[in-house]
Scaffold this motif. Structure first.
Motif, PDB file in Angstrom:
ATOM      1  N   ILE A 169      57.396  62.328  93.501  1.00  0.00           N
ATOM      2  CA  ILE A 169      56.360  62.432  94.545  1.00  0.00           C
ATOM      3  C   ILE A 169      55.866  61.056  94.950  1.00  0.00           C
ATOM      4  O   ILE A 169      55.632  60.771  96.141  1.00  0.00           O
ATOM      5  N   TYR A 170      55.715  60.177  93.946  1.00  0.00           N
ATOM      6  CA  TYR A 170      55.281  58.805  94.242  1.00  0.00           C
ATOM      7  C   TYR A 170      56.272  58.092  95.158  1.00  0.00           C
ATOM      8  O   TYR A 170      55.880  57.448  96.147  1.00  0.00           O
ATOM      9  N   ASN A 171      57.555  58.229  94.861  1.00  0.00           N
ATOM     10  CA  ASN A 171      58.566  57.553  95.674  1.00  0.00           C
ATOM     11  C   ASN A 171      58.647  58.152  97.084  1.00  0.00           C
ATOM     12  O   ASN A 171      58.698  57.426  98.089  1.00  0.00           O
ATOM     13  N   ARG A 172      58.634  59.478  97.179  1.00  0.00           N
ATOM     14  CA  ARG A 172      58.721  60.127  98.489  1.00  0.00           C
ATOM     15  C   ARG A 172      57.474  59.862  99.323  1.00  0.00           C
ATOM     16  O   ARG A 172      57.552  59.662 100.547  1.00  0.00           O
ATOM     17  N   ASP A 180      55.373  56.960 108.018  1.00  0.00           N
ATOM     18  CA  ASP A 180      55.426  57.814 109.207  1.00  0.00           C
ATOM     19  C   ASP A 180      54.057  58.307 109.645  1.00  0.00           C
ATOM     20  O   ASP A 180      53.774  58.399 110.844  1.00  0.00           O
ATOM     21  N   TYR A 181      53.218  58.648 108.671  1.00  0.00           N
ATOM     22  CA  TYR A 181      51.933  59.268 109.024  1.00  0.00           C
ATOM     23  C   TYR A 181      50.731  58.380 108.702  1.00  0.00           C
ATOM     24  O   TYR A 181      49.619  58.720 109.071  1.00  0.00           O
ATOM     25  N   LEU A 186      49.876  55.325  97.261  1.00  0.00           N
ATOM     26  CA  LEU A 186      49.651  55.741  95.873  1.00  0.00           C
ATOM     27  C   LEU A 186      50.150  54.662  94.913  1.00  0.00           C
ATOM     28  O   LEU A 186      51.099  53.940  95.207  1.00  0.00           O
ATOM     29  N   GLU A 187      49.504  54.602  93.762  1.00  0.00           N
ATOM     30  CA  GLU A 187      49.864  53.655  92.713  1.00  0.00           C
ATOM     31  C   GLU A 187      50.440  54.412  91.521  1.00  0.00           C
ATOM     32  O   GLU A 187      49.933  55.470  91.136  1.00  0.00           O
ATOM     33  N   LEU A 188      51.497  53.859  90.938  1.00  0.00           N
ATOM     34  CA  LEU A 188      52.192  54.562  89.856  1.00  0.00           C
ATOM     35  C   LEU A 188      51.418  54.513  88.528  1.00  0.00           C
ATOM     36  O   LEU A 188      51.326  55.520  87.809  1.00  0.00           O
ATOM     37  N   ILE A 189      50.850  53.363  88.174  1.00  0.00           N
ATOM     38  CA  ILE A 189      50.164  53.224  86.878  1.00  0.00           C
ATOM     39  C   ILE A 189      48.947  54.154  86.784  1.00  0.00           C
ATOM     40  O   ILE A 189      48.794  54.877  85.786  1.00  0.00           O
TER      41      ILE A 189
END
Length: 219
Positions: A169-172, A180-181, A186-189
């Motif tokens: 979800i983070y990557n997408r 696009d929008y 978002l941050e992964l840590i």
């Protein structure tokens, strides 16, 4: 009487040397007496006696506890099973509430201290943590049906895929939706920290249970 009689000559008896006593019978008698004599035991010192007492207590302490537990009345098995089941459901619900409470405090702290992006990332991880602990509870519930239920719960509840899904979800999100929008990044840590909130709740529950058991033993 012989000494008073002057006619008796005792010079030969007086001048005659006594025969030496043989040493061989004495040695044989001594060896026989030593071999047949009882073996003496030395009296232990106070320190040795204390060590022996401690070793005896350590060796027999476990058996004493087992005997006391065996003699203790166990009660009705059905009643004990019902009580254990009730305690399990209470514990599962308490862990979920505790995870939600700790995650809520962390979410508010991240929003106030850092930024909305960090708070949103932590919130996404918190949702994954709640889903994970719910799946874990369902897998434990399936153990009541035996091996078939365990296999069914493991197949139907892929809780190990939750962190993988969060990373996807983070990557997408950052690769497609943000460009696009124009949504927040978002941050992964922070997302992973939010996911491991259930670990903090489990650790806190374990500490509470240990303190409760120690207090009961002291009483």
């Amino acid at each position: 009487m012989s000494l008073d009689n002057l006619e008796v000559d005792l010079s030969k008896e007086l001048t005659q040397t006594p025969k030496p006593i043989s040493e061989v019978p004495i040695e044989a008698a001594t060896r026989g007496s030593i071999g047949k004599s009882t073996k003496w035991r030395l009296v232990p010192t106070r320190r040795e006696q204390e060590k022996w007492d401690k070793a005896t207590k350590a060796a027999t302490g476990g058996s004493d506890v087992m005997l006391r537990e065996a003699r203790r009345p166990q009660g009705d098995p059905e009643l004990l099973a019902a009580q254990s089941r009730e305690q399990y459901f209470k514990l599962k619900k308490k862990l979920q509430i505790l995870t939600l409470g700790i995650g809520g405090v962390g979410l508010v702290s991240a929003y106030i201290t850092y930024s909305p992006e960090i708070a949103a990332s932590f919130g996404a991880g918190l949702i994954g943590s709640l889903v994970y602990i719910r799946m874990l509870g369902s897998s434990v519930d399936s153990m009541a049906d035996g091996a078939k239920g365990l296999i069914k719960g493991a197949i139907g509840q892929p809780r190990l895929l939750v962190p993988v899904i969060l990373v996807m979800i983070y990557n997408r999100w950052n690769g497609i939706i943000v460009p696009d929008y124009g949504f927040m990044h978002l941050e992964l840590i922070p997302m992973l920290v939010g996911f491991f909130t259930y670990k903090i709740a489990t650790f806190a529950q374990a500490i509470e249970d240990a303190l409760t058991v120690s207090l009961k033993r002291q009483v």
